[in-house]
Design a protein around this motif. Structure first.
Motif, mmCIF file in Angstrom:
data_model
loop_
_atom_site.group_PDB
_atom_site.id
_atom_site.type_symbol
_atom_site.label_atom_id
_atom_site.label_comp_id
_atom_site.label_asym_id
_atom_site.label_seq_id
_atom_site.Cartn_x
_atom_site.Cartn_y
_atom_site.Cartn_z
ATOM 1 N N ALA A 93 148.749 -20.253 194.865
ATOM 2 C CA ALA A 93 147.443 -20.917 194.850
ATOM 3 C C ALA A 93 146.505 -20.384 195.927
ATOM 4 N N GLU A 94 147.013 -20.170 197.131
ATOM 5 C CA GLU A 94 146.170 -19.668 198.220
ATOM 6 C C GLU A 94 145.631 -18.278 197.886
ATOM 7 N N GLU A 95 146.485 -17.419 197.387
ATOM 8 C CA GLU A 95 146.068 -16.054 197.058
ATOM 9 C C GLU A 95 145.069 -16.036 195.914
ATOM 10 N N MET A 135 144.743 -25.310 193.315
ATOM 11 C CA MET A 135 143.727 -24.797 194.230
ATOM 12 C C MET A 135 142.761 -25.890 194.670
ATOM 13 N N VAL A 136 142.432 -26.810 193.754
ATOM 14 C CA VAL A 136 141.538 -27.910 194.115
ATOM 15 C C VAL A 136 142.148 -28.781 195.203
ATOM 16 N N ALA A 137 143.448 -28.992 195.113
ATOM 17 C CA ALA A 137 144.130 -29.818 196.121
ATOM 18 C C ALA A 137 144.122 -29.139 197.491
ATOM 19 N N LEU A 138 144.195 -27.816 197.504
ATOM 20 C CA LEU A 138 144.134 -27.090 198.777
ATOM 21 C C LEU A 138 142.770 -27.274 199.436
ATOM 22 N N LEU A 139 141.704 -27.162 198.643
ATOM 23 C CA LEU A 139 140.363 -27.363 199.186
ATOM 24 C C LEU A 139 140.179 -28.796 199.675
ATOM 25 N N TRP A 140 140.671 -29.750 198.881
ATOM 26 C CA TRP A 140 140.534 -31.164 199.249
ATOM 27 C C TRP A 140 141.265 -31.455 200.557
ATOM 28 N N ALA A 141 142.451 -30.873 200.716
ATOM 29 C CA ALA A 141 143.242 -31.099 201.930
ATOM 30 C C ALA A 141 142.550 -30.545 203.172
ATOM 31 N N LYS A 142 141.711 -29.539 202.978
ATOM 32 C CA LYS A 142 140.965 -28.949 204.091
ATOM 33 C C LYS A 142 139.677 -29.719 204.393
ATOM 34 N N GLY A 143 139.432 -30.779 203.637
ATOM 35 C CA GLY A 143 138.225 -31.558 203.838
ATOM 36 C C GLY A 143 137.003 -30.987 203.147
ATOM 37 N N GLU A 144 137.206 -29.995 202.272
ATOM 38 C CA GLU A 144 136.091 -29.351 201.568
ATOM 39 C C GLU A 144 135.800 -30.125 200.285
ATOM 40 N N ARG A 145 135.223 -31.321 200.445
ATOM 41 C CA ARG A 145 135.019 -32.217 199.308
ATOM 42 C C ARG A 145 134.038 -31.640 198.282
ATOM 43 N N SER A 146 132.900 -31.169 198.737
ATOM 44 C CA SER A 146 131.896 -30.638 197.805
ATOM 45 C C SER A 146 132.418 -29.400 197.085
ATOM 46 N N ALA A 147 133.121 -28.540 197.808
ATOM 47 C CA ALA A 147 133.687 -27.335 197.202
ATOM 48 C C ALA A 147 134.735 -27.704 196.152
ATOM 49 N N THR A 148 135.495 -28.776 196.408
ATOM 50 C CA THR A 148 136.507 -29.226 195.451
ATOM 51 C C THR A 148 135.861 -29.689 194.157
ATOM 52 N N VAL A 149 134.852 -30.544 194.277
ATOM 53 C CA VAL A 149 134.162 -31.056 193.091
ATOM 54 C C VAL A 149 133.508 -29.905 192.320
ATOM 55 N N HIS A 150 132.951 -28.937 193.053
ATOM 56 C CA HIS A 150 132.346 -27.775 192.396
ATOM 57 C C HIS A 150 133.400 -26.969 191.635
ATOM 58 N N LEU A 151 134.568 -26.796 192.239
ATOM 59 C CA LEU A 151 135.636 -26.057 191.562
ATOM 60 C C LEU A 151 136.101 -26.799 190.317
ATOM 61 N N GLU A 152 136.203 -28.116 190.389
ATOM 62 C CA GLU A 152 136.565 -28.888 189.196
ATOM 63 C C GLU A 152 135.523 -28.683 188.098
ATOM 64 N N SER A 153 134.245 -28.634 188.475
ATOM 65 C CA SER A 153 133.194 -28.430 187.473
ATOM 66 C C SER A 153 133.284 -27.024 186.868
ATOM 67 N N LEU A 154 133.664 -26.038 187.691
ATOM 68 C CA LEU A 154 133.853 -24.684 187.159
ATOM 69 C C LEU A 154 135.004 -24.649 186.158
ATOM 70 N N TRP A 155 136.088 -25.354 186.481
ATOM 71 C CA TRP A 155 137.210 -25.454 185.546
ATOM 72 C C TRP A 155 136.737 -26.082 184.226
ATOM 73 N N ASN A 156 135.970 -27.180 184.321
ATOM 74 C CA ASN A 156 135.507 -27.863 183.105
ATOM 75 C C ASN A 156 134.637 -26.951 182.254
ATOM 76 N N ARG A 157 133.750 -26.206 182.896
ATOM 77 C CA ARG A 157 132.895 -25.280 182.159
ATOM 78 C C ARG A 157 133.729 -24.185 181.487
ATOM 79 N N PHE A 158 134.726 -23.689 182.235
ATOM 80 C CA PHE A 158 135.579 -22.631 181.699
ATOM 81 C C PHE A 158 136.386 -23.152 180.507
ATOM 82 N N CYS A 159 136.882 -24.382 180.623
ATOM 83 C CA CYS A 159 137.696 -24.957 179.548
ATOM 84 C C CYS A 159 136.889 -25.169 178.272
#
Length: 218
Positions: A93-95, A135-159
């Motif tokens: 996930a990190e890579e 990967m979303v959980a890694l961002l969330w654990a780092k406190g990157e809340r906005s980046a996490t939500v953005h990544l979830e939205s990218l996943w939704n668009r891709f799906c």
């Protein structure tokens, strides 16, 4: 706590039926209390996909990749053969996350290029695909809340452009501050939520997340 789940909001299903009948466009989330609960969910997700002849993509931490492959080995699943045939694709996930992060933010074009390569590899043998992403959980654990939500939205668009089921998972200890609000934000990015108390190899508790949900309690 299981009694609390057995109400009109939560549904229960045989785990093999739940994962066997999951729609290929579902985006599912679990906010789990402990690794055992999470690994039981992931084990059911992976093993039922492999049994059905699907390709399973796991983008997970090194610790969770080892834990799930150990569990699959205990089921006498031929991992070496599955991996060599690209029916089981294991990615760190990190890579993978690092391939599309720019200045701490998921860059949309790089994300699409990265995930497109992975899904193309998964579909090369005309298999149905299901994927797990941590990967979303890694961002969330780092406190990157906005980046996490953005990544979830990218996943939704891709799906929306691809046909595969996607599972995400977050440890509940990352939701200690304003738990209902933050859980609500994450859950509303998904179509179904699995109980974080899931502790059975045969049953799964889940609910459909309303498109405009007013609140999620975990």
């Amino acid at each position: 706590m299981i009694k609390k789940l057995e109400n009109a909001e939560w549904q229960t299903a045989d785990i093999s039926i739940f994962w066997g009948e999951i729609a290929p466009t579902e985006h599912v989330v679990q906010i789990y209390e402990n690794d055992e609960s999470f690994l039981l969910t992931l084990e059911g997700f992976v093993s039922s996909g492999l049994t059905a002849g699907e390709c399973v993509v796991l983008i997970a931490t090194a610790a969770h990749l080892k834990a799930i492959t150990d569990r699959l080995t205990d089921q006498d699943i031929a991992l070496t053969e599955l991996i060599s045939d690209d029916q089981l694709i294991l990615l760190d996930a990190e890579e993978t996350l690092a391939q599309f992060m720019v200045n701490g933010w998921p860059e949309a074009q790089l994300f699409e290029q990265t995930i497109t390569r992975i899904i193309k590899r998964a579909t090369d043998r005309n298999r149905i695909v299901r994927a797990f992403g941590e990967m979303v959980a890694l961002l969330w654990a780092k406190g990157e809340r906005s980046a996490t939500v953005h990544l979830e939205s990218l996943w939704n668009r891709f799906c929306q452009t691809q046909v595969f089921c996607l599972l995400c998972a977050y440890p509940s200890n990352g939701f200690m501050q304003d738990i209902n609000s933050s859980a609500h934000t994450i859950c509303c990015a998904h179509s179904k939520m699995i109980s974080g108390e899931h502790s059975s190899r045969t049953k799964v508790f889940f609910k459909t997340v309303p498109q405009h949900s007013s609140g999620i309690i975990i």
